[in-house]
Design an enzyme around this catalytic site. Structure first.
Site, mmCIF file in Angstrom:
data_model
loop_
_atom_site.group_PDB
_atom_site.id
_atom_site.type_symbol
_atom_site.label_atom_id
_atom_site.label_comp_id
_atom_site.label_asym_id
_atom_site.label_seq_id
_atom_site.Cartn_x
_atom_site.Cartn_y
_atom_site.Cartn_z
ATOM 1 C CG ASP A 146 53.872 -39.038 65.483
ATOM 2 O OD1 ASP A 146 54.728 -39.702 66.069
ATOM 3 O OD2 ASP A 146 53.016 -38.361 66.090
ATOM 4 C CB THR A 147 50.720 -42.837 64.783
ATOM 5 O OG1 THR A 147 49.892 -42.095 63.874
ATOM 6 C CG2 THR A 147 50.776 -42.139 66.121
ATOM 7 N N GLY A 148 51.913 -42.926 61.733
ATOM 8 C CA GLY A 148 51.744 -43.514 60.397
ATOM 9 C C GLY A 148 50.287 -43.638 59.993
ATOM 10 C CG ASP A 169 51.255 -26.776 62.956
ATOM 11 O OD1 ASP A 169 51.500 -27.932 62.542
ATOM 12 O OD2 ASP A 169 50.156 -26.440 63.429
ATOM 13 C CD GLU A 207 52.831 -37.297 55.341
ATOM 14 O OE1 GLU A 207 52.944 -36.100 55.661
ATOM 15 O OE2 GLU A 207 51.918 -38.018 55.764
ATOM 16 C CG ASP A 208 54.755 -32.649 57.547
ATOM 17 O OD1 ASP A 208 54.264 -33.787 57.371
ATOM 18 O OD2 ASP A 208 54.154 -31.746 58.154
ATOM 19 C CE LYS A 219 57.609 -36.973 66.434
ATOM 20 N NZ LYS A 219 56.491 -36.369 67.212
ATOM 21 N N GLY A 227 51.994 -28.681 56.530
ATOM 22 C CA GLY A 227 53.345 -28.885 57.073
ATOM 23 C C GLY A 227 54.407 -29.136 56.014
ATOM 24 C CB THR A 231 48.228 -38.960 58.595
ATOM 25 O OG1 THR A 231 48.011 -38.579 59.935
ATOM 26 C CG2 THR A 231 47.678 -37.930 57.654
ATOM 27 C CG LEU A 232 52.157 -42.412 54.682
ATOM 28 C CD1 LEU A 232 52.069 -41.351 53.597
ATOM 29 C CD2 LEU A 232 53.628 -42.677 55.014
ATOM 30 N NE ARG A 286 51.463 -24.356 59.485
ATOM 31 C CZ ARG A 286 51.103 -25.633 59.611
ATOM 32 N NH1 ARG A 286 51.968 -26.571 59.362
ATOM 33 N NH2 ARG A 286 49.881 -25.954 59.991
HETATM 34 P P1 IMP Z 1 50.802 -39.482 62.053
HETATM 35 O O1 IMP Z 1 50.761 -39.754 63.542
HETATM 36 O O2 IMP Z 1 51.929 -40.224 61.391
HETATM 37 O O3 IMP Z 1 49.477 -39.747 61.436
HETATM 38 O O4 IMP Z 1 51.129 -37.939 61.898
HETATM 39 C C1 IMP Z 1 50.143 -37.065 61.612
HETATM 40 C C2 IMP Z 1 50.548 -35.634 61.558
HETATM 41 O O5 IMP Z 1 50.821 -35.192 62.876
HETATM 42 C C3 IMP Z 1 51.784 -35.246 60.767
HETATM 43 O O6 IMP Z 1 51.570 -35.137 59.374
HETATM 44 C C4 IMP Z 1 52.068 -33.907 61.375
HETATM 45 O O7 IMP Z 1 51.270 -32.917 60.778
HETATM 46 C C5 IMP Z 1 51.666 -34.095 62.810
HETATM 47 N N1 IMP Z 1 52.841 -34.359 63.671
HETATM 48 C C6 IMP Z 1 53.259 -35.520 64.170
HETATM 49 N N2 IMP Z 1 54.360 -35.353 64.931
HETATM 50 C C7 IMP Z 1 54.648 -34.025 64.851
HETATM 51 C C8 IMP Z 1 55.691 -33.202 65.406
HETATM 52 O O8 IMP Z 1 56.613 -33.654 66.091
HETATM 53 N N3 IMP Z 1 55.636 -31.884 65.104
HETATM 54 C C9 IMP Z 1 54.660 -31.329 64.326
HETATM 55 N N4 IMP Z 1 53.689 -32.057 63.796
HETATM 56 C C10 IMP Z 1 53.670 -33.389 64.054
#
Ligand code: IMP
Length: 481
Positions: free
Chosen positions: A401-403, A457, A397-398, A429, A344, A405-406, A463
């Site tokens: 979201d929940t954080g 994506d 990071e692109d 987000k 991403g 992954t990071l 993308r």
């Molecule tokens: P996390 O929830 O912060 O761990 O986000 C994990 C991954 O979910 C991000 O790196 C994105 O690849 C994907 N993701 C979360 N929200 C979106 C969205 O709104 N569009 C596309 N990908 C998303």
């Protein structure tokens, strides 16, 4: 010549009043320019807006400046008082002798002597500037500088509000016209630029350019074609200039006698200015031109899934330049390792690194998710190619979201003992955050919506869209059924 605190106060009162009126943006900006010039005892004033690429300053309001001075061509933002674009108030005591002035010859003939310029800031970002001009040498006081800064602040609110109105309108229209989106969408009636067009076809052309996110300037420059006794006897002003294509465009009409006249002018222009690229365009030609420059396909079938454009390509680029400037400043004198997680981040990382004025290396990781007993589990499928021990690492990071992954990836990187570790994310987000992750550089804070485009994506698609858009909610719901 002179100004006083009471004239400043009365002017601010007047500016606040007109800013809240129902006049057009151009009218309001002209009024601001007039009131400002008068209050400062100056001869002229110009309110300009930076184009999203931060290349040009476009005039949105003026007072007391001649048409020739205004038509000397768009001001190159990098050459024209660049300190203002760094957020500083700038004083030029004598414009005819100052190398920071882009058109000193014209300044001389127009009798522009002293200049005071202040940046128009939207939060921390410079979005434009306001300048006052005097014909005689003038010493600007601290009160003058502070007054002009206040006018710039009011202008910022005004310009932001105008942009917001347009975005709201755009969003509404796109939703409403969803079915037509694949064809040619119903485009918003107002343009981001507060330009007054001479002809409706020009406005339509501008909207088409906006839709394809092609930068344009309306009538930015006049070319003298004929002289008589040292005076200009005939000029030609092409309708548009497209900076990305370095191309001037003159729109054609259906009237044959006008076409003949335009062709004559165009031939003359090409003879006199062989370095200038110009095209005479009809509507049909325009679509062919777009195809030639690779704009036409634009993944049209994919746009079907997008309910609303959240950030245009130009807005993203503008924000990236600001982020890059801040990062370059913070890491000055150091080497930086940029680490991105595939896939991403590709668009963001590629654009961001081009604007960093630092020695930089780039590395990528890839991860996959699988369902564990207590929710999703992250697994690294591709680790870094080089060691980051003792290095300054910036995680790119692109979207956060929940954080989760990071959080996982930061833990992994920290175990390699980097000298420092910071995070730069294009999108935040925040509403869905489950774990507290430090975000040092944020492009945009976005609402709790699923977004696609510019690298992001949905099931591997979208993308390649050059903007960030909100995915149609029905698509996600359908999938969940
Ligand atoms: P996390 O929830 O912060 O761990 O986000 C994990 C991954 O979910 C991000 O790196 C994105 O690849 C994907 N993701 C979360 N929200 C979106 C969205 O709104 N569009 C596309 N990908 C998303």
């Amino acid at each position: 010549m002179g100004s006083s605190r009471s004239s400043h106060y009365l002017a601010l009162k007047q500016i606040a009043k007109v800013s809240n009126s129902a006049f057009s943006l151009r009218k309001i900006c002209n009024s601001i320019a007039k009131t400002t010039a008068k209050a400062m005892g100056a001869n002229g004033c110009r309110v300009s807006l930076l184009d999203p690429q931060k290349e040009y300053l476009l005039t949105v309001g003026t007072h007391g400046l001649s048409d020739l001075y205004l038509r000397k061509g768009p001001l190159d933002a990098h050459k024209s008082l660049p300190e203002v674009l760094d957020g500083k108030v700038v004083v030029i005591p004598d414009a005819t002798k100052d190398e920071r002035v882009q058109h000193p010859k014209i300044a001389e003939t127009q009798r522009v002597c002293s200049i005071l310029g202040a940046p128009i800031l939207e939060r921390e970002e410079v979005i434009g500037e306001i300048r006052v001009y005097t014909r005689e040498p003038h010493q600007f006081s601290e009160a003058d500088k502070s007054f002009l800064t206040s006018v710039a602040n009011i202008s910022a609110v005004l310009l932001e509000r105008a942009e917001l109105h347009q975005l709201l309108e755009k969003g509404y229209r796109v939703n409403e016209e969803q079915a037509k989106l694949v064809q040619m969408p119903q485009l918003p009636t107002t343009s981001l630029r507060p330009t007054e067009f001479a002809h409706p076809s020009e406005e339509e052309f501008a909207r088409l350019l906006d839709f394809y996110r092609i930068e344009w300037l309306y009538e930015p420059r006049s070319f003298p074609l004929r002289w008589k006794g040292g005076e200009i006897a005939e000029m030609f002003t092409p309708d548009f200039y497209l900076p990305e294509l370095d191309l001037y465009v003159e729109l054609t009409t259906l009237k044959q006698n006008l076409i003949t006249e335009k062709n004559r002018k165009l031939r003359q222009l090409k003879e006199l200015y062989p370095e200038i690229k110009i095209k005479l365009l009809s509507k049909g030609d325009f679509h062919k031109l777009l195809a030639k420059y690779g704009y036409s396909p634009l993944g049209e079938a994919k746009i079907e899934g997008v309910s609303r454009i959240l950030y245009s390509h130009s807005q993203i680029q503008r924000r990236i330049r600001t982020l890059a400037k801040r990062i370059s400043h913070d890491y000055a004198g150091q080497r930086l390792v940029m680490v991105g997680i595939l896939k991403g981040v590709v668009c963001f990382l590629a654009d961001l690194m081009q604007h960093l004025s630092l020695p930089v290396t780039v590395d990528f990781m890839a991860i996959s998710y699988y369902g564990g007993d207590d929710g999703q589990v992250v697994k690294i499928t591709k680790d870094l190619d080089s060691s980051i021990t003792g290095q300054h690492v910036l995680m790119i990071e692109d979207i956060v979201d929940t954080g989760m992954t990071l959080n996982y990836v930061l833990g992994h990187l920290l175990a390699h003992n980097p000298a420092s570790l910071r995070v730069c994310t294009l999108l935040d987000k925040g509403a869905r955050r489950l774990t507290n992750v430090p975000l040092d550089y944020i492009g945009f804070e976005i609402p709790d919506e699923f977004v696609v485009g510019y690298g992001l994506d949905y099931k591997g698609e979208y993308r390649n869209l050059p903007f960030i858009g909100i995915l149609r909610a029905e698509l996600i719901k359908e999938d969940k059924l």
